[in-house]
Design an enzyme around this catalytic site. Structure first.
Site, mmCIF file in Angstrom:
data_model
loop_
_atom_site.group_PDB
_atom_site.id
_atom_site.type_symbol
_atom_site.label_atom_id
_atom_site.label_comp_id
_atom_site.label_asym_id
_atom_site.label_seq_id
_atom_site.Cartn_x
_atom_site.Cartn_y
_atom_site.Cartn_z
ATOM 1 C CD GLN A 12 2.711 4.785 -6.161
ATOM 2 O OE1 GLN A 12 1.634 5.164 -6.582
ATOM 3 N NE2 GLN A 12 3.757 4.633 -6.949
ATOM 4 C CG ASP A 37 17.601 10.163 8.317
ATOM 5 O OD1 ASP A 37 17.667 9.396 7.334
ATOM 6 O OD2 ASP A 37 18.300 11.186 8.427
ATOM 7 C CE1 TYR A 62 17.257 11.395 -4.077
ATOM 8 C CE2 TYR A 62 17.105 10.073 -6.081
ATOM 9 C CZ TYR A 62 17.300 11.292 -5.456
ATOM 10 O OH TYR A 62 17.542 12.412 -6.215
ATOM 11 C CB THR A 63 11.621 6.212 -6.073
ATOM 12 O OG1 THR A 63 10.814 7.319 -5.629
ATOM 13 C CG2 THR A 63 11.567 5.099 -5.047
ATOM 14 C CB THR A 102 13.843 -1.237 -8.928
ATOM 15 O OG1 THR A 102 13.573 -0.723 -10.235
ATOM 16 C CG2 THR A 102 15.344 -1.110 -8.689
ATOM 17 C CE1 TYR A 126 15.225 3.771 -7.323
ATOM 18 C CE2 TYR A 126 14.875 2.649 -9.421
ATOM 19 C CZ TYR A 126 14.503 2.877 -8.108
ATOM 20 O OH TYR A 126 13.431 2.216 -7.584
ATOM 21 C CE LYS A 130 15.252 -0.056 -4.509
ATOM 22 N NZ LYS A 130 14.584 0.163 -3.193
ATOM 23 C CD1 TRP A 151 7.760 0.356 -15.160
ATOM 24 C CD2 TRP A 151 6.172 0.339 -16.733
ATOM 25 N NE1 TRP A 151 8.379 0.487 -16.372
ATOM 26 C CE2 TRP A 151 7.441 0.477 -17.361
ATOM 27 C CE3 TRP A 151 5.023 0.296 -17.524
ATOM 28 C CZ2 TRP A 151 7.582 0.584 -18.740
ATOM 29 C CZ3 TRP A 151 5.175 0.395 -18.900
ATOM 30 C CH2 TRP A 151 6.432 0.538 -19.508
#
Length: 244
Positions: A12, A37, A62-63, A102, A126, A130, A151
């Site tokens: 997105q 990749d 990778y979320t 994040t 996660y 990050k 968010w």
């Protein structure tokens, strides 16, 4: 003319960033895993090297926060090692880099909004990977932006809004946690900020969200209100009650 390579173009945020670059007549090269990749250093060097961009906006990640706990190695390969691969090539080409990070690099225990220079204490895999990506960028490059987001929702890809609308239609009722607070952020707005940044040299760490805060429960209530789905029952629950 400036040329910018964007990773994660099918997600997105990457989708909106490429659209914003194009709108401003900046040449955009959008890549996703089929094209490059990021866990393969040779692939990264070849694709970015051939594109020879002035800047890279690294949106790919990778979320899957919960799934990361069971896929530690893959999550680290993508978020930490993949980011290091990109940073290495940016250093070699002397091009600037934006790394999308994040709020999960923090422990979530604060009672005030986090500041960019606050100490980072990730609570989960996660967030840890990050954080390792942040270290890769700041230890490799001088011309970098670390942009922590939270968010996010947009037209392209998966997000909380789409999930809520689907569950509301299917079940007529949802349970949503009410003890996690954040700032829902529209990727269209975020994309405009990122392009402003990449055209500048104000390097460093930033936090980027839309204004206002709410819980996931409050966010869900507003989603159904805005969609005219007031018939959907929304029940607040605590995080520990919520099945992962």
């Amino acid at each position: 003319m400036m040329k910018v390579l964007v990773t994660g173009v099918k997600g997105q945020l990457g989708y909106d960033v490429v659209n914003e670059l194009t709108k401003r007549s900046i040449e955009a090269v959008g890549v996703d895993i089929q094209d490059m990749d990021i866990t393969d250093a040779a692939s990264v060097e070849k694709v970015i090297g051939e594109a020879a961009p002035d800047a890279v906006i690294h949106c790919a990640a990778y979320t899957a926060v919960d799934a990361a706990e069971d896929n530690v190695e893959l999550c680290r390969r993508v978020n930490a090692d993949g980011t290091q691969n990109i940073a290495n090539v940016c250093k070699k080409l002397d091009c600037r880099m934006i790394y999308i990070s994040t709020d999960y690099v923090f422990d979530g225990e604060g009672t005030r909004a986090w500041e960019p220079d606050d100490e980072r204490h990730p609570l989960n895999i996660y967030g840890q990977t990050k954080y390792e990506g942040e270290l890769a960028v700041q230890n490799t490059l001088k011309k970098y932006f670390i942009v922590r987001i939270s968010w996010v929702f947009g037209v392209n890809g998966k997000n909380f809004i789409k999930t809520m609308l689907r569950l509301g239609r299917e079940n007529g009722a949802v349970k949503v946690v009410d003890d996690q607070i954040g700032s829902p952020t529209y990727t269209y707005d975020l994309a405009r900020l990122l392009v402003d940044m990449i055209e500048s040299d104000r390097y460093g760490a930033y936090h980027a969200t839309n204004e206002g805060i709410c819980s996931w429960y409050e966010f869900a209530k507003e989603i159904f209100r805005a969609a005219g789905m007031d018939n959907v029952s929304v029940t607040p629950v605590k995080s520990e009650e919520f099945p992962v």
